[in-house]
Design a protein around this motif. Structure first.
Motif, PDB file in Angstrom:
ATOM      1  N   SER A 208      41.284   4.342  18.756  1.00 32.32           N
ATOM      2  CA  SER A 208      42.655   4.776  18.970  1.00 32.32           C
ATOM      3  C   SER A 208      42.667   6.275  19.254  1.00 32.32           C
ATOM      4  N   TYR A 209      43.807   6.760  19.700  1.00 28.83           N
ATOM      5  CA  TYR A 209      43.942   8.197  19.986  1.00 28.83           C
ATOM      6  C   TYR A 209      43.602   9.024  18.746  1.00 28.83           C
ATOM      7  N   CYS A 210      44.162   8.653  17.600  1.00 26.14           N
ATOM      8  CA  CYS A 210      43.920   9.424  16.375  1.00 26.14           C
ATOM      9  C   CYS A 210      42.467   9.327  15.931  1.00 26.14           C
ATOM     10  N   GLU A 211      41.864   8.135  16.084  1.00 25.11           N
ATOM     11  CA  GLU A 211      40.464   7.969  15.718  1.00 25.11           C
ATOM     12  C   GLU A 211      39.553   8.809  16.607  1.00 25.11           C
ATOM     13  N   LEU A 212      39.852   8.822  17.891  1.00 22.07           N
ATOM     14  CA  LEU A 212      39.034   9.595  18.828  1.00 22.07           C
ATOM     15  C   LEU A 212      39.177  11.093  18.547  1.00 22.07           C
ATOM     16  N   LYS A 213      40.390  11.514  18.271  1.00 24.20           N
ATOM     17  CA  LYS A 213      40.613  12.928  17.952  1.00 24.20           C
ATOM     18  C   LYS A 213      39.849  13.311  16.691  1.00 24.20           C
ATOM     19  N   GLY A 214      39.859  12.433  15.699  1.00 25.29           N
ATOM     20  CA  GLY A 214      39.120  12.702  14.475  1.00 25.29           C
ATOM     21  C   GLY A 214      37.621  12.752  14.702  1.00 25.29           C
ATOM     22  N   PHE A 215      37.122  11.886  15.580  1.00 24.56           N
ATOM     23  CA  PHE A 215      35.689  11.896  15.905  1.00 24.56           C
ATOM     24  C   PHE A 215      35.297  13.221  16.550  1.00 24.56           C
ATOM     25  N   VAL A 216      36.112  13.685  17.474  1.00 25.84           N
ATOM     26  CA  VAL A 216      35.834  14.957  18.145  1.00 25.84           C
ATOM     27  C   VAL A 216      35.817  16.098  17.133  1.00 25.84           C
ATOM     28  N   GLU A 217      36.786  16.120  16.227  1.00 33.80           N
ATOM     29  CA  GLU A 217      36.838  17.182  15.214  1.00 33.80           C
ATOM     30  C   GLU A 217      35.620  17.127  14.296  1.00 33.80           C
ATOM     31  N   GLN A 218      35.100  15.922  14.063  1.00 36.76           N
ATOM     32  CA  GLN A 218      33.950  15.757  13.190  1.00 36.76           C
ATOM     33  C   GLN A 218      32.664  16.257  13.839  1.00 36.76           C
ATOM     34  N   HIS A 219      32.548  16.099  15.153  1.00 43.16           N
ATOM     35  CA  HIS A 219      31.275  16.354  15.835  1.00 43.16           C
ATOM     36  C   HIS A 219      31.252  17.619  16.693  1.00 43.16           C
ATOM     37  N   PHE A 220      32.411  18.266  16.907  1.00 47.42           N
ATOM     38  CA  PHE A 220      32.449  19.415  17.820  1.00 47.42           C
ATOM     39  C   PHE A 220      33.258  20.557  17.229  1.00 47.42           C
ATOM     40  N   SER A 221      32.896  21.757  17.650  1.00 50.01           N
ATOM     41  CA  SER A 221      33.709  22.943  17.385  1.00 50.01           C
ATOM     42  C   SER A 221      34.007  23.605  18.724  1.00 50.01           C
ATOM     43  N   PHE A 222      34.864  24.618  18.680  1.00 51.40           N
ATOM     44  CA  PHE A 222      35.309  25.245  19.929  1.00 51.40           C
ATOM     45  C   PHE A 222      35.322  26.759  19.759  1.00 51.40           C
ATOM     46  N   ALA A 223      34.840  27.461  20.777  1.00 51.23           N
ATOM     47  CA  ALA A 223      34.787  28.921  20.707  1.00 51.23           C
ATOM     48  C   ALA A 223      36.196  29.490  20.624  1.00 51.23           C
ATOM     49  N   LEU A 224      36.396  30.432  19.718  1.00 47.52           N
ATOM     50  CA  LEU A 224      37.689  31.076  19.599  1.00 47.52           C
ATOM     51  C   LEU A 224      37.886  32.067  20.733  1.00 47.52           C
ATOM     52  N   GLN A 225      39.083  32.093  21.286  1.00 47.96           N
ATOM     53  CA  GLN A 225      39.403  33.098  22.297  1.00 47.96           C
ATOM     54  C   GLN A 225      39.834  34.376  21.596  1.00 47.96           C
ATOM     55  N   PRO A 226      39.350  35.527  22.047  1.00 44.58           N
ATOM     56  CA  PRO A 226      39.770  36.782  21.418  1.00 44.58           C
ATOM     57  C   PRO A 226      41.250  37.027  21.630  1.00 44.58           C
ATOM     58  N   GLU A 227      41.881  37.619  20.662  1.00 43.30           N
ATOM     59  CA  GLU A 227      43.290  37.962  20.795  1.00 43.30           C
ATOM     60  C   GLU A 227      43.402  39.178  21.708  1.00 43.30           C
ATOM     61  N   LEU A 228      43.922  38.949  22.903  1.00 45.08           N
ATOM     62  CA  LEU A 228      43.943  40.007  23.903  1.00 45.08           C
ATOM     63  C   LEU A 228      45.295  40.701  23.993  1.00 45.08           C
ATOM     64  N   GLN A 229      46.303  40.120  23.390  1.00 45.67           N
ATOM     65  CA  GLN A 229      47.643  40.668  23.571  1.00 45.67           C
ATOM     66  C   GLN A 229      48.076  41.567  22.413  1.00 45.67           C
ATOM     67  N   ALA A 230      47.686  41.203  21.216  1.00 44.49           N
ATOM     68  CA  ALA A 230      48.172  41.948  20.044  1.00 44.49           C
ATOM     69  C   ALA A 230      47.374  43.231  19.857  1.00 44.49           C
ATOM     70  N   LEU A 231      47.595  44.178  20.742  1.00 40.68           N
ATOM     71  CA  LEU A 231      46.939  45.478  20.643  1.00 40.68           C
ATOM     72  C   LEU A 231      48.048  46.504  20.379  1.00 40.68           C
ATOM     73  N   SER A 232      48.458  46.575  19.139  1.00 45.65           N
ATOM     74  CA  SER A 232      49.679  47.314  18.796  1.00 45.65           C
ATOM     75  C   SER A 232      49.576  48.799  19.070  1.00 45.65           C
ATOM     76  N   ASP A 233      48.352  49.326  19.111  1.00 46.22           N
ATOM     77  CA  ASP A 233      48.203  50.757  19.307  1.00 46.22           C
ATOM     78  C   ASP A 233      48.067  51.132  20.773  1.00 46.22           C
ATOM     79  N   VAL A 234      48.219  50.155  21.665  1.00 46.70           N
ATOM     80  CA  VAL A 234      48.067  50.396  23.097  1.00 46.70           C
ATOM     81  C   VAL A 234      49.439  50.460  23.745  1.00 46.70           C
ATOM     82  N   SER A 235      49.724  51.564  24.407  1.00 52.70           N
ATOM     83  CA  SER A 235      51.066  51.763  24.949  1.00 52.70           C
ATOM     84  C   SER A 235      51.109  51.834  26.464  1.00 52.70           C
TER      85      SER A 235
END
Length: 501
Positions: A48-75
């Motif tokens: 099922s959709y939920c079972e497949l999603k759970g399988f993916v979460e069990q067997h894979f991870s994903f690279a985090l994207q760097p936060e490119l927008q929250a640069l509060s000191d950049v004007s």
């Protein structure tokens, strides 16, 4: 590693778990793809959709994207660009258990969903890196490209396993030229980059011997009846793209079975062009299903290959290989003659692609037609004509529109892209059209500054016709970052000393 079309991959891509197919193509297995596939085959399928999603979460991870927008000191835009380079830099690595191809040296990614190098992006990124003095990083990127050519025979579209069947617009020669003032006394380095450029040239000329005594087409090479030889985009695979698997399969299902392989190849060839997608490649501008990239001889590709041949000639002369240098000078001369003869339209006053299916020049006018200025192919008279058309037809409030055709594709009107602004501006400057070049640059910079004031980031593309509107089209949402926007914008500030916001 071949994992793209295993049962697990196909089922996940077609499940709708990920709105962007590239997400799973770039997934990082917690053990290995083979282990995940074997575990999947032991289950009571289909899940099922939920079972497949759970399988993916069990067997894979994903690279985090760097936060490119929250640069509060950049004007301001300039500070944003300088702050962003370290966030887009990646360190070299020797092995990978996912789709990434190992790279020995550091490199810069575009940003957003693009967490790998892209070949032609890297030249425009390098402009900005040079401005901030990061020459060693540019050299590292070139060294990576040299190594990729040694491993794969070309610089792949990007450093992913699924990109190795195609390249992108050949810009290694432009990066070598950029580095030459810093490296020309290093003869060993010159020898190595020359060998790489020779191999890249051979990649684009596979089949030259087969076409020697006849006219016709072979992979990336086209020989006309008059003997002229020019190049086109291609991909050896005629399959759905792993990074756009669901999109390609869904589209292809609307076509007769016998047309689907050609559709896949033409989609992939358009990705090699970097212009994915545009009316340049479409027989029917209203339908992506009409894509026919391999039946176009692109003017920008051939202009860049001319530049490659000129650069090879110059570098070989530096290495005191006079006869070899002369060979590539003659090749460049023949290509220039063919471009002027076959790709210049007196009717349009523009350099256009050649439509092999119609045996005539294309009626689609795009900024690819300005690349012969950038590469010093156009005559002064042609450059003057092009300058007038740029000003009257392409110039918009935010700079130059990429293509005069208005379609749902992201490389057409109303969008504008940083690399094409640079090709046009640089070419105009070289031919003495300084006022127009500055006008284009100032419009582009003004648009970016106004948009930055709202978003706090730079984007991969812009709606130059209505700068207050977000650019659209394409297979994914507009991405922030963004490597080549940062690089070109930095260079334009450097050239024109614009007032910074």
């Amino acid at each position: 590693m071949k994992f793209e079309y295993c049962t697990l991959f196909k089922d996940v891509q077609l499940s709708g778990i990920f709105s962007d197919s590239k997400t799973f193509a770039d997934a990082i297995p917690k053990q290995s793809w083979q282990t995940a596939q074997q575990a999947y085959e032991q289950l009571d399928l289909p899940l099922s959709y939920c079972e497949l999603k759970g399988f993916v979460e069990q067997h894979f991870s994903f690279a985090l994207q760097p936060e490119l927008q929250a640069l509060s000191d950049v004007s301001c835009v300039k500070d944003y660009i300088e702050t962003l380079w370290p966030k887009l830099q990646r360190h070299g690595f020797s092995q990978s258990n996912n789709s990434l191809l190992a790279l020995e040296h550091d490199y810069v990614v575009p940003g957003g969903r693009f967490n790998e190098i892209y070949y032609w992006d890297s030249y425009f990124t390098a402009l900005g890196l040079e401005d901030c003095g990061s020459i060693a990083l540019i050299e590292a990127m070139v060294n990576n490209f040299v190594n990729l050519i040694e491993r794969f025979g070309c610089v792949p579209n990007g450093n992913r396993v699924y990109y190795t069947s195609r390249s992108q617009p050949p810009v290694l020669a432009l990066m070598v030229q950029l580095l030459m003032p810093y490296k020309k006394s290093d003869i060993e380095w010159v020898k190595r980059v020359v060998n790489a450029m020779l191999k890249e040239h051979a990649f684009w000329h596979q089949g030259e011997q087969q076409l020697a005594d006849s006219s016709g087409e072979y992979k990336r090479l086209v020989k006309f009846a008059n003997g002229a030889m020019l190049n086109r985009y291609w991909d050896d695979k005629a399959e759905p793209r792993p990074e756009s698997y669901a999109e390609d399969v869904t589209d292809a299902q609307q076509l007769p079975v016998q047309q689907r392989e050609a559709f896949f190849r033409n989609i992939r060839a358009a990705c090699e062009s970097g212009w994915d997608f545009s009316a340049r490649w479409l027989d029917n501008p209203a339908s992506l299903l009409s894509i026919n990239t391999t039946k176009r001889v692109p003017v920008d590709l051939n202009a860049l290959l001319y530049q490659l041949e000129i650069t090879l000639s110059e570098c070989l002369l530096l290495l005191e290989q006079a006869s070899h240098s002369e060979e590539h000078a003659k090749r460049a001369g023949r290509r220039k003659s063919a471009i002027l003869q076959l790709l210049w339209s007196n009717e349009h006053g523009w350099f256009c692609d050649f439509d092999l299916a119609k045996n005539s020049i294309s009626n689609v006018l795009s900024l690819a037609g300005s690349v012969p200025l950038f590469c010093a192919i156009a005559s002064k008279q042609q450059a003057d004509i092009i300058a007038k058309k740029l000003e009257s037809n392409f110039l918009r409030p935010g700079g130059l529109v990429s293509c005069l055709s208005q379609t749902s594709q992201q490389w057409d009107s109303p969008n504008g892209w940083a690399p094409l602004q640079w090709f046009a501006i640089s070419g105009l400057r070289d031919y003495g059209h300084h006022k127009l070049a500055e006008n284009i640059a100032q419009r582009w910079l003004k648009m970016l500054e106004q948009d930055f004031a709202k978003r706090g980031c730079l984007l991969e593309k812009y709606n130059v016709c209505e700068p207050n509107e977000t650019a659209g089209g394409g297979e994914y949402q507009v991405q922030q970052g963004f490597g080549w926007t940062n690089g070109v914008t930095s260079r334009l500030y450097s050239l024109y000393c614009a007032m910074l916001s």
